[in-house]
Each structure stands twice: as C-alpha cells, then as structure tokens.
Design a protein around this motif. Structure first.
Motif, mmCIF file in Angstrom:
data_model
loop_
_atom_site.group_PDB
_atom_site.id
_atom_site.type_symbol
_atom_site.label_atom_id
_atom_site.label_comp_id
_atom_site.label_asym_id
_atom_site.label_seq_id
_atom_site.Cartn_x
_atom_site.Cartn_y
_atom_site.Cartn_z
ATOM 1 N N LYS A 104 -15.281 4.444 4.677
ATOM 2 C CA LYS A 104 -14.757 5.729 4.208
ATOM 3 C C LYS A 104 -15.876 6.713 3.924
ATOM 4 C CE LYS A 104 -10.442 4.035 2.145
ATOM 5 N NZ LYS A 104 -9.769 3.682 0.871
ATOM 6 N N PHE A 106 -10.284 8.671 8.277
ATOM 7 C CA PHE A 106 -10.171 7.212 8.092
ATOM 8 C C PHE A 106 -8.691 6.870 7.906
ATOM 9 C CE2 PHE A 106 -9.852 3.307 5.647
ATOM 10 C CZ PHE A 106 -10.762 2.483 6.302
ATOM 11 N N GLN A 154 -5.945 4.106 6.867
ATOM 12 C CA GLN A 154 -5.734 2.846 6.163
ATOM 13 C C GLN A 154 -4.579 2.059 6.773
ATOM 14 O OE1 GLN A 154 -7.020 2.788 2.482
ATOM 15 N NE2 GLN A 154 -6.459 0.685 2.106
#
Length: 560
Positions: A50, A60, A62
C-alpha cells in the motif's frame, strides 16, 4: 525512491537493509517481487504494498471483484502467461484497460498487454496470493467457452508456416500452448484420470480415461504432433531431444482453482512418441475409508485389523483397481500423534500430514527392499510398502510384522486367496506366511449409475443366470440401466465404487497354508467361513441400484 524508503521504515516492520534490497530488487533480480518480500517474512506485506502504491500514485485493491471480470478480456491470454507474470486484465474502460498485477515497481509486463489490446493500460495492485486466486477463478469461469476441443479447428493454426519452436516461443505467441492448456482444462472438467496422446500413420488421437473407460475426444492436426509432444515434455522437464527412449516426468499444476498432479510417461512408437498422462486432483481427494464402498461388516473387520499391533494386511487386484487409494484411506484412518507411520512408495501419490513418506529411486539404489530396511531403524509402529514385487521385499515385510510392526502393502493377484501361493512362489516359507498375515482385501472398481438419468428395467433370465441370481432373489429389487444426461456428460455413470472381498486369516486358513494348498482350496474354505466374494458384492450393488449387471459381469469375469 527516498520517500518510499522513509515511509517503509516508518510504517512497516522492514529494516533499512531490507528496504534497500527491496527497492533495488526489480533492477537486480527481476522476477516476482512477492517471492522476495515473503523471504523477508514481514507481518504486514499488504502495508508494504500500500505504501509503495501510495507513493507511486497507484490503486491498491484489497478485494477483487472476480465475478465482474469479463472472460472475453482473458480469452486469448494463456493462463500460464497470466500466472507466471501475475497479471490479469480487470476492466476495459474505453480509453484504457485496467490491469491487475502484483508487482508495483517492475511494470514491464504492462507493455505486453498494451500491445495486445492496442490501447493504454492502467495498473491496479494486489497481493500475490489474491491475484493467483483470482486468475484461477476467472479462467475456471472461462472454461465454459472452451467447453469442447472440437471448436479448435485447423484454421486456428497457420499450418502452411513452419511450426513454432517451443523452446523459443513465449506463452503469448505459441498456439500449441493454448491447445495443450485447453486439453488439460477439459480433462480436469470431465474428471478424466488419464490423457492418452496416440500417434498413428495419418492421424493423432487424444483419448480420455473417465471412470475406467477410454473415450476418443479429439484428433489434432497431424502436423502439430511434434509441437504438442515437445510442449508437454517441456512442462515435465524432460529431454525433448531424446525421442528413442521411454521417459517419466511430473507436472504439478494449479488448474481452474485445483491442485493437479500429472505423471507423464512417454514411449517411442513407429509413428512418433506416445504420451500418457495420469491426472490426480489433490485438492479434491477425500481419503475416507467409509466412502470406498466396503460392506459394513467388512468395514468393521478392516478397522479392527488396523488397530492390531503387528501383522500384514494386503490389498490385491489388477492395475487401476484402487489399491493405492485403499491403502491411503487405511493410513488416514489410523494416523495419530501416538503412532509413527512411515511409507516406501513408487511414486508418492498422495501426501498425508503426520506420515513419513519415502520415494523409491532405483537409479540411486533406493529400492523397496533397501527403503524398508532403512525405515525399520526409524522406530516405526506402522509401515506401508507400495508393492511387494520380489522375495527380498516380502521377506523383510514378513520379518517386520513378526517383530512388532503393522505392515500394509499391495500384491498383484486375481483374488484374495491367490496371495498365499504367490508368496510361496516368491520363496516365502508357509509357516512365516501363516504367522504374519492378518487379512487380505481383494477389490475391483465398478462405475456408479448417474442418479439423474438411470432408468429401471426388467432384466432377462439370461442376465440373471449370468449373475447366478434366482428369480426369487430378484423379487423386490429394482434393476437399472445407464441412459446419459447433461449431469454425467451423456455417459450414464458418475464416479466409481469398490466391489471387494475380505479374507480373514483364521486357524482354518492357517492350516491350509501350512499344507501348501492351492488358492482355490483356500478360497472355498474362506467362503465356508463367511467370506463374501467380489462377484457376490457386485451382485448386491446391482440389487441396490448402485451399478449395472454389465459392469459387474465385465469387471469380475476373471473370477469365474
């Protein structure tokens, strides 16, 4: 890079030398940055990524929306390329394509997709395990479009041009790689146990073995024979220049979200190399002795035998009758911290946690006999020998059982009673055989009727006579035949189950062994003592609607 270095030192568990090595790694070592980070063993790999993404102004991700990724984006991108580079097209946004990747520093692989889509690409970063999982799921979803190899026509390949040299070809420019990948996809999807690639004078034939039966599935162009063979041999790390000698290799794959282990064997024939690949789905293998198909009374006796402190338990049957699966299921039944279990196998087909497994290697002198001698010094409680092939192995196994070890193994005989004369032919003394053997399991595999399409019918008198069933015994039983539907790929069967017999070595059997009686005499005595034969077990499974009369007659014909 100075800002990234400061942020990493301040907000992660990495030390200064690790950060410097990490930031220099893509320029020095290349490859997968996650493998490098993992070797550093940080507790916060996501935080590391990150921060790098934040400094490089990259997104980024997740949670990856796998179901929203269009399969059209990956249609012509081989899964090997995607997995090796850890890169996956995510979304076509008109002016550019969003591309999921795991390496936020080394962006070279983006150039390939930029050229492929002929538009700009925008990187989105995630962790290595997450992108690998996403790749497996998206490509598994795309197999619906790759449903049949009959859709792959000759015009997909420029056959007028020279075949691509696979040693120089990349994953994105070799059509044969796509063909082999598709072939493996279909084999896994249809639950094939073997793939046969058979060259003939004017054609190349691919066949799958599904539930013990071989089916023709595809005839690739003959001109692709050498390229297909070379590609598969490269995957198994075999010598592609050696075409005169048989070779054995192994291909571990992550295919469509499943861990597949492929054992490859090649042999030279008059029209080229013949390849056979044995597929084993490690992620879907349930080693449960209760699900093999043993009758309840036999299952109870087998479990009692497995609790004995010493003795030999043998499993017999022809090749492909499920002997290894039965042995593994027995080991899984008794594995515990209190027991030291060691095996000698050729090869190690299934890895079981808590068991020491030794791979036979005859090239360096590690035979069954030598391996067995060595593990006796490892203080084992239970020993499993893959197969008793010669007198030396049999003698050591018998001596091991007589000195307080439980020994499990296999032997190639037609029935359970044939074990005793076979061991005597090897040179084993009858008094040692009678003292050491606890029981013998003989088994075959029969196909199980598909529950969605099986149809009841009334069998003829000839069929009943062939199974030695009287009309009275058949009363009240429903007989079924195979039909075929979409659920079973029009085969009429789905999966297999064991039909078996269990010969318990009691005092009566021991006397016959000491008298060197033949297998037929021993078998009659065992039946008299209550043993249910393989054929009888098969008949009961027919009466229960599990399989067909034809399956049992075909599988047990050698027992007549």
């Amino acid at each position: 890079m100075q800002n990234i270095e400061t942020l990493l030192l301040k907000n992660t568990s990495l030390e200064k030398p690790q950060v410097e090595a990490l930031l220099n790694y893509p320029r020095v070592g290349g490859g997968n940055i996650h493998e490098y980070i993992d070797r550093m063993q940080p507790d916060d790999i996501e935080d590391v990524l990150k921060i790098i993404c934040q400094e490089l102004n990259l997104e980024f991700m997740q949670d990856i929306p796998v179901n929203e990724i269009p399969v059209d984006l990956i249609r012509n991108i081989p899964i090997n390329y995607s997995k090796n580079h850890e890169i996956l097209p995510l979304k076509d946004e008109g002016e550019h394509v969003k591309v999921l990747m795991s390496n936020p520093i080394n962006m070279e692989s983006l150039n390939d997709l930029r050229a492929f889509f002929n538009k700009n690409t925008k990187a989105v970063i995630t962790t290595s395990p997450k992108i690998q999982d996403a790749i497996n799921k998206v490509y598994e979803k795309s197999t619906a479009a790759l449903d049949g190899l009959d859709e792959i026509e000759e015009e997909d390949y420029d056959l007028d041009e020279p075949i691509i040299d696979l040693l120089e070809a990349g994953d994105d420019d070799a059509p044969v790689i796509r063909l082999v990948n598709t072939l493996l996809f279909r084999a896994v999807k249809e639950k094939a146990s073997d793939i046969h690639i058979e060259p003939y004078e004017r054609e190349l034939v691919v066949r799958f073995r599904i539930d013990g039966q071989l089916y023709d599935v595809f005839k690739p162009p003959k001109k692709l024979q050498n390229s297909i063979t070379s590609r598969i041999k490269v995957m198994a790390n075999l010598n592609i220049a050696e075409k005169r000698l048989p070779q054995d290799g192994r291909i571990p794959l992550k295919l469509a979200g499943k861990d597949i282990d492929i054992r490859l064997n090649t042999v030279p024939t008059a029209f080229g190399e013949r390849l056979v690949m044995r597929l084993q789905d490690r992620s879907n293998l349930i080693l449960d002795i209760n699900q093999i198909g043993f009758p309840q009374e036999n299952l109870k006796m087998i479990k009692a035998m497995l609790q004995k402190a010493y003795g030999i338990i043998l499993v017999t049957g022809p090749t492909g009758s499920g002997k290894s699966f039965t042995l593994y299921s027995c080991l899984k039944e008794i594995v515990s911290p209190e027991r030291n279990i060691i095996t000698v196998e050729d090869p190690v087909e299934q890895r079981i946690h808590g068991i020491g497994q030794i791979q036979v290697n005859s090239k360096i002198g590690l035979t069954f006999a030598n391996g067995l001698r060595s593990i006796l010094r490892q203080d084992p409680d239970v020993i499993m020998v893959g197969e008793i092939r010669d007198y030396e192995t049999a003698e050591i196994a018998i001596n091991a059982s007589l000195t307080g070890h439980l020994v499990l193994s296999t032997l190639h005989t037609n029935d359970s009673a044939g074990v005793f004369p076979r061991l005597m032919d090897m040179g084993c003394e009858p008094f040692l055989i009678s003292s050491s053997l606890v029981g013998v399991i003989a088994q075959r595999l029969v196909r199980v009727l598909c529950p969605h399409c099986k149809a009841p019918y009334q069998p003829s008198e000839v069929d009943l006579q062939a199974l030695e069933i009287t009309a009275k015994q058949a009363q009240g039983a429903k007989f079924y035949k195979a039909i075929g539907c979409n659920q079973c790929n029009q085969k009429g069967f789905t999966g297999r189950t064991a039909i078996s017999e269990l010969l318990v070595v009691n005092d009566d059997i021991r006397q016959l062994i000491l008298q060197r009686q033949d297998g037929g005499t021993i078998k009659k005595a065992a039946i008299k003592n209550g043993m249910r034969t393989v054929r009888t077990d098969g008949v009961l499974k027919v009466l229960q609607g599990i399989t067909t009369i034809e399956e049992v007659l075909h599988t047990t014909q050698t027992d007549d």
